[in-house]
Design a protein around this motif. Structure first.
Motif, PDB file in Angstrom:
ATOM      1  N   TYR A  21     -50.333  47.870 -77.078  1.00  0.00           N
ATOM      2  CA  TYR A  21     -50.648  46.751 -76.520  1.00  0.00           C
ATOM      3  C   TYR A  21     -52.061  47.924 -77.122  1.00  0.00           C
ATOM      4  O   TYR A  21     -51.488  49.387 -75.926  1.00  0.00           O
ATOM      5  CB  TYR A  21     -50.341  47.033 -75.293  1.00  0.00           C
ATOM      6  CG  TYR A  21     -51.822  45.837 -75.253  1.00  0.00           C
ATOM      7  CD1 TYR A  21     -52.083  44.538 -75.500  1.00  0.00           C
ATOM      8  CD2 TYR A  21     -52.788  46.358 -74.235  1.00  0.00           C
ATOM      9  CE1 TYR A  21     -52.668  43.488 -74.926  1.00  0.00           C
ATOM     10  CE2 TYR A  21     -53.507  45.476 -73.996  1.00  0.00           C
ATOM     11  CZ  TYR A  21     -53.476  44.179 -74.953  1.00  0.00           C
ATOM     12  OH  TYR A  21     -54.727  43.398 -73.945  1.00  0.00           O
ATOM     13  N   GLY A  22     -52.994  47.666 -77.171  1.00  0.00           N
ATOM     14  CA  GLY A  22     -54.396  48.255 -77.325  1.00  0.00           C
ATOM     15  C   GLY A  22     -55.494  47.948 -76.420  1.00  0.00           C
ATOM     16  O   GLY A  22     -55.137  46.316 -76.661  1.00  0.00           O
ATOM     17  N   GLU A  23     -55.755  48.655 -75.604  1.00  0.00           N
ATOM     18  CA  GLU A  23     -56.861  47.776 -74.713  1.00  0.00           C
ATOM     19  C   GLU A  23     -58.126  46.837 -74.835  1.00  0.00           C
ATOM     20  O   GLU A  23     -58.699  45.831 -74.751  1.00  0.00           O
ATOM     21  CB  GLU A  23     -57.670  48.711 -73.633  1.00  0.00           C
ATOM     22  CG  GLU A  23     -58.484  49.453 -73.861  1.00  0.00           C
ATOM     23  CD  GLU A  23     -58.992  51.395 -72.889  1.00  0.00           C
ATOM     24  OE1 GLU A  23     -58.277  50.932 -71.996  1.00  0.00           O
ATOM     25  OE2 GLU A  23     -59.433  52.023 -73.658  1.00  0.00           O
ATOM     26  N   ASN A  24     -58.850  47.060 -76.045  1.00  0.00           N
ATOM     27  CA  ASN A  24     -59.632  46.683 -77.173  1.00  0.00           C
ATOM     28  C   ASN A  24     -59.076  46.290 -77.792  1.00  0.00           C
ATOM     29  O   ASN A  24     -60.351  45.509 -78.879  1.00  0.00           O
ATOM     30  CB  ASN A  24     -60.770  47.856 -77.621  1.00  0.00           C
ATOM     31  CG  ASN A  24     -61.480  47.866 -76.121  1.00  0.00           C
ATOM     32  OD1 ASN A  24     -61.585  47.879 -74.984  1.00  0.00           O
ATOM     33  ND2 ASN A  24     -61.935  49.618 -75.899  1.00  0.00           N
ATOM     34  N   TRP A  47     -52.486  43.583 -79.870  1.00  0.00           N
ATOM     35  CA  TRP A  47     -51.457  43.920 -79.890  1.00  0.00           C
ATOM     36  C   TRP A  47     -51.383  44.459 -81.096  1.00  0.00           C
ATOM     37  O   TRP A  47     -52.261  44.300 -82.040  1.00  0.00           O
ATOM     38  CB  TRP A  47     -50.010  42.904 -79.700  1.00  0.00           C
ATOM     39  CG  TRP A  47     -50.150  42.041 -77.850  1.00  0.00           C
ATOM     40  CD1 TRP A  47     -50.209  40.591 -78.040  1.00  0.00           C
ATOM     41  CD2 TRP A  47     -49.586  42.957 -77.234  1.00  0.00           C
ATOM     42  NE1 TRP A  47     -50.340  40.586 -77.015  1.00  0.00           N
ATOM     43  CE2 TRP A  47     -49.196  41.344 -76.298  1.00  0.00           C
ATOM     44  CE3 TRP A  47     -48.291  43.851 -77.511  1.00  0.00           C
ATOM     45  CZ2 TRP A  47     -48.849  41.561 -74.388  1.00  0.00           C
ATOM     46  CZ3 TRP A  47     -47.534  43.957 -76.056  1.00  0.00           C
ATOM     47  CH2 TRP A  47     -47.664  42.987 -74.935  1.00  0.00           C
ATOM     48  N   SER A  49     -49.592  57.404 -74.375  1.00  0.00           N
ATOM     49  CA  SER A  49     -50.429  56.584 -74.926  1.00  0.00           C
ATOM     50  C   SER A  49     -51.662  57.093 -76.005  1.00  0.00           C
ATOM     51  O   SER A  49     -51.339  58.537 -76.029  1.00  0.00           O
ATOM     52  CB  SER A  49     -51.514  56.343 -73.896  1.00  0.00           C
ATOM     53  OG  SER A  49     -51.175  55.447 -73.447  1.00  0.00           O
ATOM     54  N   TRP A  71     -54.992  57.914 -78.653  1.00  0.00           N
ATOM     55  CA  TRP A  71     -56.760  56.704 -78.179  1.00  0.00           C
ATOM     56  C   TRP A  71     -57.378  57.156 -80.068  1.00  0.00           C
ATOM     57  O   TRP A  71     -57.560  58.146 -80.575  1.00  0.00           O
ATOM     58  CB  TRP A  71     -57.510  58.197 -78.007  1.00  0.00           C
ATOM     59  CG  TRP A  71     -58.801  57.962 -77.298  1.00  0.00           C
ATOM     60  CD1 TRP A  71     -59.690  59.482 -78.033  1.00  0.00           C
ATOM     61  CD2 TRP A  71     -59.496  57.946 -76.434  1.00  0.00           C
ATOM     62  NE1 TRP A  71     -60.838  58.946 -77.560  1.00  0.00           N
ATOM     63  CE2 TRP A  71     -60.660  58.329 -76.510  1.00  0.00           C
ATOM     64  CE3 TRP A  71     -58.979  56.458 -75.693  1.00  0.00           C
ATOM     65  CZ2 TRP A  71     -62.149  57.186 -76.544  1.00  0.00           C
ATOM     66  CZ3 TRP A  71     -60.314  55.784 -74.799  1.00  0.00           C
ATOM     67  CH2 TRP A  71     -61.550  56.207 -74.890  1.00  0.00           C
ATOM     68  N   GLY A  80     -60.535  52.836 -77.862  1.00  0.00           N
ATOM     69  CA  GLY A  80     -59.711  52.965 -76.620  1.00  0.00           C
ATOM     70  C   GLY A  80     -57.849  53.736 -76.582  1.00  0.00           C
ATOM     71  O   GLY A  80     -57.988  54.001 -77.990  1.00  0.00           O
ATOM     72  N   TRP A  81     -57.512  53.289 -75.474  1.00  0.00           N
ATOM     73  CA  TRP A  81     -56.023  53.685 -75.156  1.00  0.00           C
ATOM     74  C   TRP A  81     -55.474  52.790 -76.378  1.00  0.00           C
ATOM     75  O   TRP A  81     -55.828  51.427 -76.188  1.00  0.00           O
ATOM     76  CB  TRP A  81     -55.471  54.062 -73.545  1.00  0.00           C
ATOM     77  CG  TRP A  81     -56.602  55.337 -73.705  1.00  0.00           C
ATOM     78  CD1 TRP A  81     -57.857  54.985 -72.813  1.00  0.00           C
ATOM     79  CD2 TRP A  81     -56.352  56.504 -73.602  1.00  0.00           C
ATOM     80  NE1 TRP A  81     -58.118  56.242 -72.591  1.00  0.00           N
ATOM     81  CE2 TRP A  81     -56.848  57.075 -72.764  1.00  0.00           C
ATOM     82  CE3 TRP A  81     -55.191  56.800 -74.414  1.00  0.00           C
ATOM     83  CZ2 TRP A  81     -57.135  58.384 -73.123  1.00  0.00           C
ATOM     84  CZ3 TRP A  81     -55.265  58.544 -74.253  1.00  0.00           C
ATOM     85  CH2 TRP A  81     -55.921  59.050 -73.089  1.00  0.00           C
ATOM     86  N   ILE A  82     -54.103  52.613 -77.142  1.00  0.00           N
ATOM     87  CA  ILE A  82     -53.175  51.764 -77.399  1.00  0.00           C
ATOM     88  C   ILE A  82     -52.133  52.871 -76.766  1.00  0.00           C
ATOM     89  O   ILE A  82     -51.218  54.398 -76.559  1.00  0.00           O
ATOM     90  CB  ILE A  82     -53.528  52.342 -78.489  1.00  0.00           C
ATOM     91  CG1 ILE A  82     -54.528  52.349 -79.552  1.00  0.00           C
ATOM     92  CG2 ILE A  82     -51.975  51.933 -79.457  1.00  0.00           C
ATOM     93  CD1 ILE A  82     -53.990  51.957 -80.682  1.00  0.00           C
ATOM     94  N   THR A  83     -51.416  51.897 -75.887  1.00  0.00           N
ATOM     95  CA  THR A  83     -50.316  52.511 -75.125  1.00  0.00           C
ATOM     96  C   THR A  83     -48.842  51.621 -75.696  1.00  0.00           C
ATOM     97  O   THR A  83     -49.208  50.569 -76.001  1.00  0.00           O
ATOM     98  CB  THR A  83     -50.094  51.438 -73.776  1.00  0.00           C
ATOM     99  OG1 THR A  83     -50.802  51.891 -72.874  1.00  0.00           O
ATOM    100  CG2 THR A  83     -48.989  52.078 -73.110  1.00  0.00           C
TER     101      THR A  83
END
Length: 283
Positions: free
Chosen positions: A43-46, A49, A139, A141, A146-149
């Motif tokens: 999941y990426g914050e920006n 999925w 994560s 970057w 941004g971040w991808i977890t």
């Protein structure tokens, strides 16, 4: 050509005078979601999925190997994210990719036409795979996204899981038989294949220091000659001075850990512990 063998494992060298859900590349395989329980999502914050198995088993998804990750991630908002230049046979033009150190620690970069570079080992986080479970954590970057977890337990649980390393039960045991031959300035090492080993490390040291220290490998180790070598032979141009000598040791490894430089039997002390303490062992 001269040939030397010392015990089974220690050898000595002596000196003498494209479209939606149509992958734009070649890789069409994956080894994620082994339980078919949707363990295929990051999941990426920006961006939302990312799907590591967008077309089901055997499609253009993520393929984890011992030393690299190939294939693709798919995002409805970004499109395809390439995990390696090998996907499109474009490494000669731009060499990039996500790497695995053999033990599940990932690094390197993925590429998105929309988002740019995605770093799998940023300074404050890194993506790893648990060799025991195949579950990703950490994560990545991207400057533009941004971040991808890669896994979380809540508020919505998700993860990517791979079958990589799941058939390997433990590090290899035993020490391979090692031989050495010299020809001119080249030293050629060869060893027997070790059951269960996926790759090998080779260390070398000073034979005189080993003898004068009473067999202390901490003070006698000089270097890691080869790391993560999948072959059962290696060559080195290192040549000891006249009247001096080098020793060599080989250990097997797999995704569950390092094997051993120890032989047992009449051996006194632990070569593994002493070589590790030298600070010059293979990683």
């Amino acid at each position: 050509m001269r040939r030397f063998v010392f015990s089974c494992a220690l050898a000595l060298a002596l000196g003498t005078a494209v479209a939606a859900l149509t992958a734009p590349g070649l890789a069409l395989a994956d080894n994620v979601n082994p339980m078919n329980d949707d363990s295929q999502y990051a999941y990426g914050e920006n961006m939302g999925w990312l799907n590591a198995q967008p077309q089901g088993p055997g499609g253009p998804g993520m393929l984890v190997g011992a030393f690299g990750v190939t294939g693709w991630l798919w995002s409805e908002n970004l499109g395809w994210v390439s995990l390696s230049c090998a996907n499109t046979a474009s490494c000669a033009a731009v060499n990039y990719g996500v790497t695995n150190d053999g033990f599940g620690r990932l690094s390197g970069f993925a590429w998105s036409e929309t988002a740019g570079w995605i770093n799998f080992s940023p300074a404050s986080s890194a993506v790893t795979i648990d060799p025991a479970t195949g579950i990703f954590s950490g994560s990545a970057w991207g400057e533009n996204v941004g971040w991808i977890t890669f896994s979380a337990t809540g508020p919505v649980a998700y993860k990517i899981q791979t079958s990589w390393c799941q058939r390997t039960t433990s590090p290899p045991t035993g020490a391979p038989s090692l031989t050495l031959a010299t020809s001119g300035a080249t030293t050629q090492l060869a060893w027997t294949s070790l059951a269960g080993a996926g790759w090998y490390d080779v260390v070398s040291g000073d034979l005189g220091a080993l003898s004068s220290s009473g067999g202390n490998f901490t003070s006698a180790t000089l270097s890691c000659v080869n790391n993560n070598l999948t072959a059962t032979s290696a060559a080195t141009s290192a040549t000891p001075p006249v009247g001096k000598g080098f020793w060599f040791l080989v250990r097997g490894e797999d995704c569950k850990g390092n094997g051993t430089y120890d032989e047992g039997g009449a051996q006194v002390g632990s070569r593994d512990a002493e070589i590790d303490a030298s600070g010059l062992t293979c990683p």
